[in-house]
Design a protein around this motif. Structure first.
Motif, short mmCIF file in Angstrom:
data_model
loop_
_atom_site.label_atom_id
_atom_site.label_comp_id
_atom_site.label_asym_id
_atom_site.label_seq_id
_atom_site.Cartn_x
_atom_site.Cartn_y
_atom_site.Cartn_z
N ALA A 1 39.72 20.42 36.41
CA ALA A 1 38.92 19.99 35.58
C ALA A 1 37.46 20.50 36.03
O ALA A 1 36.53 21.17 34.91
CB ALA A 1 38.70 18.37 35.77
N TYR B 1 30.73 21.86 30.68
CA TYR B 1 31.56 22.84 29.77
C TYR B 1 31.27 22.82 28.33
O TYR B 1 31.08 24.01 27.72
CB TYR B 1 32.98 22.90 30.27
CG TYR B 1 33.24 23.58 31.76
CD1 TYR B 1 33.30 24.72 32.01
CD2 TYR B 1 33.20 22.66 32.67
CE1 TYR B 1 33.70 25.31 33.31
CE2 TYR B 1 33.35 23.05 33.97
CZ TYR B 1 33.58 24.23 34.20
OH TYR B 1 33.81 24.82 35.71
N THR B 2 31.19 21.76 27.78
CA THR B 2 30.75 21.61 26.40
C THR B 2 29.54 22.11 26.09
O THR B 2 29.39 22.80 25.02
CB THR B 2 30.92 19.99 26.07
OG1 THR B 2 32.15 19.75 26.33
CG2 THR B 2 30.61 20.06 24.65
N TYR C 1 34.18 12.53 35.50
CA TYR C 1 35.03 13.51 34.77
C TYR C 1 34.46 13.87 33.32
O TYR C 1 34.43 14.96 32.97
CB TYR C 1 36.50 13.12 34.70
CG TYR C 1 37.25 12.88 35.97
CD1 TYR C 1 36.99 13.98 36.91
CD2 TYR C 1 37.80 11.86 36.39
CE1 TYR C 1 37.58 13.90 38.29
CE2 TYR C 1 38.60 11.65 37.80
CZ TYR C 1 38.49 12.91 38.52
OH TYR C 1 39.14 12.69 39.65
N ASP C 2 34.07 12.74 32.66
CA ASP C 2 33.47 12.79 31.43
C ASP C 2 32.21 13.87 31.35
O ASP C 2 31.89 14.77 30.76
CB ASP C 2 33.16 11.61 30.69
CG ASP C 2 34.40 11.07 30.25
OD1 ASP C 2 35.32 11.49 30.25
OD2 ASP C 2 34.29 9.74 29.95
N THR D 1 31.62 15.95 33.88
CA THR D 1 32.13 17.48 34.05
C THR D 1 32.41 18.16 32.72
O THR D 1 31.99 19.52 32.69
CB THR D 1 33.27 17.44 35.08
OG1 THR D 1 32.83 16.83 36.32
CG2 THR D 1 34.02 18.90 35.24
N ARG D 2 33.10 17.49 32.24
CA ARG D 2 33.63 18.17 30.68
C ARG D 2 32.19 18.46 29.98
O ARG D 2 32.34 19.62 29.42
CB ARG D 2 34.39 17.14 29.91
CG ARG D 2 34.85 17.60 28.61
CD ARG D 2 35.71 16.72 27.84
NE ARG D 2 36.14 17.24 26.60
CZ ARG D 2 37.39 17.94 26.23
NH1 ARG D 2 37.91 18.52 27.41
NH2 ARG D 2 37.49 18.47 25.05
N GLN D 3 31.16 17.61 30.08
CA GLN D 3 30.22 17.95 29.29
C GLN D 3 29.48 18.96 29.74
O GLN D 3 28.75 19.73 28.65
CB GLN D 3 29.11 16.82 29.33
CG GLN D 3 27.81 16.63 28.47
CD GLN D 3 28.37 16.92 26.83
OE1 GLN D 3 29.37 16.25 26.50
NE2 GLN D 3 27.54 17.30 26.23
N GLY E 1 36.52 22.29 32.97
CA GLY E 1 36.09 21.37 32.07
C GLY E 1 37.09 20.51 31.51
O GLY E 1 36.75 19.40 30.63
N LYS E 2 38.45 20.77 31.57
CA LYS E 2 39.61 20.23 30.79
C LYS E 2 39.81 18.99 31.80
O LYS E 2 40.71 19.34 32.90
CB LYS E 2 40.59 21.18 30.58
CG LYS E 2 40.51 22.35 29.64
CD LYS E 2 41.53 23.36 29.67
CE LYS E 2 41.06 24.42 28.77
NZ LYS E 2 42.15 25.77 28.58
N ASN E 3 39.72 17.92 31.45
CA ASN E 3 39.74 16.70 32.43
C ASN E 3 40.93 16.02 31.97
O ASN E 3 41.13 14.63 32.57
CB ASN E 3 38.50 15.98 32.27
CG ASN E 3 37.99 15.34 30.92
OD1 ASN E 3 38.60 15.43 30.08
ND2 ASN E 3 36.89 14.67 30.89
N THR E 4 41.93 15.99 30.81
CA THR E 4 42.42 15.07 30.42
C THR E 4 43.73 14.78 31.70
O THR E 4 44.03 13.57 31.76
CB THR E 4 43.47 15.60 29.28
OG1 THR E 4 42.58 15.90 28.22
CG2 THR E 4 44.71 14.63 28.79
#
Length: 262
Positions: free
Chosen positions: A143, A174-175, A167-168, A170-172, A147-150
């Motif tokens: 992740a 990369y978004t 984790y959200d 972290t994804r942001q 950024g892929k946190n699923t």
């Protein structure tokens, strides 16, 4: 523990956040012209044609080889601003070969292996708990680098809201086109320190540490950096729940009296 966190929440800093809040990468066939024997002029014409064909063959082969080389090179990804990532010759060779390329100040990590949970990680045993935590480390680092946190969010209890939010965030990153450099976690699980609590809850003694790292923006500029955590490898406690045939990471906590300052 760290005395402070960066202004932006860092998903990999789960224990530091925990201690602060109290809960706890992907012929062509050439026909030869046969000379005609009916006349000398026809033979000469055939010879000329044959010579012309022969002289064109090397150029044709060279063009074909060039096309094959071009098609064999994997197209590089681009940053959010549309700029192609910059790789050294060695990195480009590894990238084209499908090998893992760590993140740098010029690009995010590439060809990051996707973690796979082993079957043993589903067993309600110490070996199962250990394999699950090792999987969590891989999912967490995946992740952080993509950024892929699923996967990592599924491994963590939804009740552990601070961790889910990290984790959200972290994804942001990369978004928005940014990326993390370093900041990966390590965890060692000794054979002792596996305590069964009530309601299928298990406390596991672990040695958790985290690299220092940097967050980069989409334009390649540095957004902020964060320090390492627990370089001295002091023990912490990972609390797991076994329910519905699988493990869930419920929380993590420091041990009273242990100094987690680097």
């Amino acid at each position: 523990m760290r005395s402070s966190l960066p202004s932006r929440l860092i998903a990999i800093s789960f224990i530091a956040a925990l201690l602060l809040t109290g809960c706890s990468a992907k012929d062509s066939n050439n026909a030869e012209a046969q000379p005609s024997e009916t006349s000398s002029s026809a033979a000469a014409s055939a010879d000329a044609s044959k010579d012309a064909t022969a002289s064109s063959t090397p150029a044709s082969s060279e063009a074909s080889g060039s096309a094959e080389a071009s098609s064999s090179a994997t197209a590089l990804p681009t940053l959010a601003n549309g700029q192609e990532v910059t790789l050294t010759d060695a990195e480009r060779t590894d990238f084209n070969a499908g090998k893992y390329v760590p993140a740098t100040a010029q690009h995010p990590a590439l060809n990051v292996p996707e973690p796979v949970m082993p079957e043993v990680a589903k067993e309600q045993t110490f070996e199962g708990a250990k394999a699950f935590l090792e999987y969590w480390v891989e999912a967490n680092n995946y992740a952080v680098q993509t950024g892929k946190n699923t996967m990592v969010k599924q491994a963590v209890s939804p009740k552990w809201s601070t961790e889910q939010e990290l984790y959200d965030d972290t994804r942001q990153v990369y978004t928005e086109g940014g990326w993390f450099k370093d900041g990966l976690v390590k965890m060692e699980i000794p054979d002792e320190g596996f305590n069964v609590e009530a309601n299928n809850s298990y406390d596991v003694i672990v040695y958790y540490s985290e690299q220092a790292g940097t967050i980069y923006k989409a334009d390649g500029t540095e957004e902020e950096s964060f320090s390492s955590f627990n370089d001295s490898r002091q023990p912490t406690i990972a609390t797991l729940i076994y329910e519905n045939g699988h493990w869930v990471y419920e929380s993590s906590s420091g041990i009273q009296g242990v100094d987690y300052e680097n």
